[in-house]
Design an enzyme around this catalytic site. Sequence first.
Site, PDB file in Angstrom:
ATOM      1  CG  HIS A  18      -0.588  -0.156   2.514  1.00  0.00           C
ATOM      2  ND1 HIS A  18      -1.430  -0.404   3.569  1.00  0.00           N
ATOM      3  CD2 HIS A  18       0.652  -0.114   3.050  1.00  0.00           C
ATOM      4  CE1 HIS A  18      -0.743  -0.484   4.675  1.00  0.00           C
ATOM      5  NE2 HIS A  18       0.511  -0.307   4.394  1.00  0.00           N
ATOM      6  CD  GLU A  19      -0.423   5.300   1.458  1.00  0.00           C
ATOM      7  OE1 GLU A  19      -0.399   6.036   0.470  1.00  0.00           O
ATOM      8  OE2 GLU A  19      -1.403   5.222   2.227  1.00  0.00           O
TER       9      GLU A  19
END
Lengths: 603, 603
Positions: free
Chosen positions: B441-442
């Site tokens: 994620h990110e």
Amino acid sequence: MTDTLIDRRDLTFQLYDVLDTQSLLERDRFADHNRETFDAVIETADRMARETFANHNRDADRDEPRFENGEVTMLPEVKEGFDAYAQAGFIAGRYDESLGGMQLPESIMAACNGFFTAANPGTAGYPFLTTAAANLIRVFGNDEQRDAFLRPMLEGRFSGTMALTEPHAGSSLADIRTSAAPTDEGHYLIKGAKIYISGGEQSITDNIVHMVLARVRGAPAGVKGISLFIVPKYRLDDSGQPGERNGVSLAGLIHKLGYRGTTSTALSFGDDAPCHGYLVGEPNQGLKYMFQMMNEARVGVGFGAAVIGYRGYMHSLAYARDRTQGRQVSDKDPESPQIPIIEHADVRRMLLAQKAYCEGALGLCLYGARLMDDQQTHPDPEKRAAAGTLLDLLTPVIKAWPSEYGTKANDLAIQVYGGAGYTREYPVEQCWRDNRLNPIHEGTNGIQAMDLLGRKIWQNKSEGLQLLIKEIQTDLEAATEGRRQQWALSLSETLQRAVKVTQELGGALMNEGPEPVLANAHCYLTLLGHITVAWIWLRQANAAAQYLGNHGAELTASDRAFYEGKMQAAQYFFHWELPTVAQDLMLLERRDDTCLNMQPDWF
Amino acid sequence: MTDTLIDRRDLTFQLYDVLDTQSLLERDRFADHNRETFDAVIETADRMARETFANHNRDADRDEPRFENGEVTMLPEVKEGFDAYAQAGFIAGRYDESLGGMQLPESIMAACNGFFTAANPGTAGYPFLTTAAANLIRVFGNDEQRDAFLRPMLEGRFSGTMALTEPHAGSSLADIRTSAAPTDEGHYLIKGAKIYISGGEQSITDNIVHMVLARVRGAPAGVKGISLFIVPKYRLDDSGQPGERNGVSLAGLIHKLGYRGTTSTALSFGDDAPCHGYLVGEPNQGLKYMFQMMNEARVGVGFGAAVIGYRGYMHSLAYARDRTQGRQVSDKDPESPQIPIIEHADVRRMLLAQKAYCEGALGLCLYGARLMDDQQTHPDPEKRAAAGTLLDLLTPVIKAWPSEYGTKANDLAIQVYGGAGYTREYPVEQCWRDNRLNPIHEGTNGIQAMDLLGRKIWQNKSEGLQLLIKEIQTDLEAATEGRRQQWALSLSETLQRAVKVTQELGGALMNEGPEPVLANAHCYLTLLGHITVAWIWLRQANAAAQYLGNHGAELTASDRAFYEGKMQAAQYFFHWELPTVAQDLMLLERRDDTCLNMQPDWF
């Protein structure tokens, strides 16, 4: 999500082009078989695994067995899958026809079982434990025990477990305390507690046959005082049917992060009611007997790890072909259509690594199964012995390497999926969780490393290593052209350094004792694992190159793609993986003492 | 299981002995603070994290948020934890006193947040997203927006999200389709679907403020046509309180393998009811604005990964000191007592690797936080600019390296526990599952690698890399004695090769275009990551050696053990880890084309 469990074309290639499995047909034991029966049984396994195992893989993970009123409740599909497996004759697949078996080679049975584990590792646990426990009774039990327990197990009416671990004795079997007191009636009274017993309770079969390690009162301390007992959940009545409840009871379920469909149990023996146990073979020989089952189970763990890795690879490959995202980095036009992510080189890296790990691990495990076949049925007694020696040496590698790299492959499968990969709406996170048990159960990889460097490598004047080198040599010599020549050269150089460092470590073991040498045993395990898998890839590359050479003109595009893929995956292993052992070699060569000298209070 | 979230002594060492955090006190912004206030706030964070976050970490994992009647139900303890965090002033911790903040340095806030994530990553998600979203409004919002949304967010009455991803556009933000139609009343009407939005619905706060990327009708294609909007769950009434329901609704929850306490949501905008959005800043500048939040979030992800790794290390260390199993390999007496497993060298290897990864990753992330401080508050404008440049360069490394090696540390923690490790009765498997989100994620680590080698490294004529080299140089020069001299030499050599290969890759980018170079970007990310963390370890070793040298005589046994442990962990990194980049260097130097040339149909 894909239906493909193991690529059938790859399996055919590995079994027949690389391992020459059809040559087994020349042996008396397999006289009733032919290539068609082999293929038919594999076809059946593949289909049944999809229909009766894969169908509830996710549900069994989500809705795991529950402990209610001293019993286990679980999804009915698990029993249906088990029964289907048994009814198709797979539990007895490798056994004699006289026992109701199919007399199939280990190589073929291993391949078949691969589909079931790939489809549903949790459900596959029950029949696999049963067949391994059955084999223990077959080899070491007496006629009465075989009559009573073996046949119902092979028919799938009874299941089996291996009950070794105790709360204070996991890796250290020398310390087990479960006791066995002889009685005048011939049976023993078992008392004690076992933990992490897979399949120790379930709602599948009429009876459960626990293979229990215990000490007869007065036995010597340590591993020399361990005996093996059959402890059924229900004692048998005069007609051989499950009768009176025996005093083994479920103390509780343990909740795992993977293989959630396979119960992991804490069992108590003789707590509330007398627990009868029947001695197998001679007293105090139990660990030796059990090691047969453990070695078999270790090869099985490696195989399971390889195919769970493989399954994740199949999923992520299908996803990468289907999912569109982004553009080539040189394409700056935001209005051009998005491309399948397999077009991104970094995604191909992650797929290629999975292919190299999983097809390599599968090849390693199939080779292990072939060694079992040769050990059991090779017409030449010397070859039988040699196969046994080589299998002994490679067992820790076959257990550990696929469990480490199969799990790593599943990690990469998650990464290929991106955000979808870490959600339970997609299948690969379960593969990763399931596989995480494999570097631990049946002896942690740390134990495997100690077994390899502390014992196996030195047995019979290192005959196993000599045999391995000889095997590798044959394929090095066959790698005469192009890329393969380069790969053979780097494998040969790595092997030479490995042999040299092995000799040095042997000297050090004599001069300095085991601690300083075994401190870095893990490096040695990785080293021998990578060398062996590099060799497995060289064999595959040799076979692929031969096929490409022999059939150059008439090759279909799909054939060519398959063999080019094999060559490229081999290249990946030789360029990206094998060289990493330079680090393990360096640490072993200089006998790095960083971990050895780290003091507990310095943490 | 241990209560220790992050070793306080280590944190003190890293903040003060290595990073000289006390020097921040000389800056005007922190004039009201002193070492005691820093320590008090850290003490509060540590205690509160244990009392209000760790208390429900396991329950929130087991009993995850449920989607019922369009609403989310979740454990009340999550709200209690969130509220406690907010009431203690942590959401506003780094903000101006005029905004109700504590005006704490980023370094101290990062340390504080480390305790909360280590205690319970799922619950920590909500305040962290809120503070990051708040910062976006603080910097780019107008006065009205700040009045309306910023203060309630800083007080914890409203929470924040970042709503970027759409079903067909995860990594490829250029392709988002959510639309924004202007109205005469000043607001926009938002229409579209977002997915994987963390905290997109919950039962914690009175309102949720979504920071949404969307396209104003007619905007240019690609990233140049993306605007940023504030989209509250409830529109505000005249008194600024949540009033009418806005047309953003929960389409469903996504079920993750980790961070299960943080909802991951599919949201629909403007489906059943009009969805009002308020433009932030200028139209078509949305991605630029959002990148501030994303970069902040990336550093935050790295920090989270580091401390989840750290937490698993603390658990497995406590277990290894406590759990007895087996004997020294040279001890053949089965009646001698079993020893704590920390006495086994292979267990120490796994603990030492965790120590090297996690204390290294923590050091890296604290250094990143310090760069934020210097970028924001260094009195010298040149130093401020330099800190910003260096932070830009290192952001992909700070995001990716801890996420990869923190997860690897958790894997080793499981292995130290053996069979217990893979059960949910013990805490480390959750750490491992939680951490597995962080490499994705990110921005996946593949995206980070492309960002690093495709962009960051070349910005401003590679000024960032020059600055990094200069920083490293200082510590190489300080490593003048004993082991450190050796380590400095190997770091220096590796760095030189890395610089050389960077130049070669720069040339290749010009001559051959990005595809062949970026195909191996992952190797480059690993290379720069290992170099940076090796440097972080050299800094720690220099500080430890200095302390040992200055306080030789009066050192307590516990002091000595701490610093010797630092030296040994540094040695582990230099002997066991840094040399592994030889492989990455080789692949980059020879521009290995294995992955690039692999064809999709060869799989």
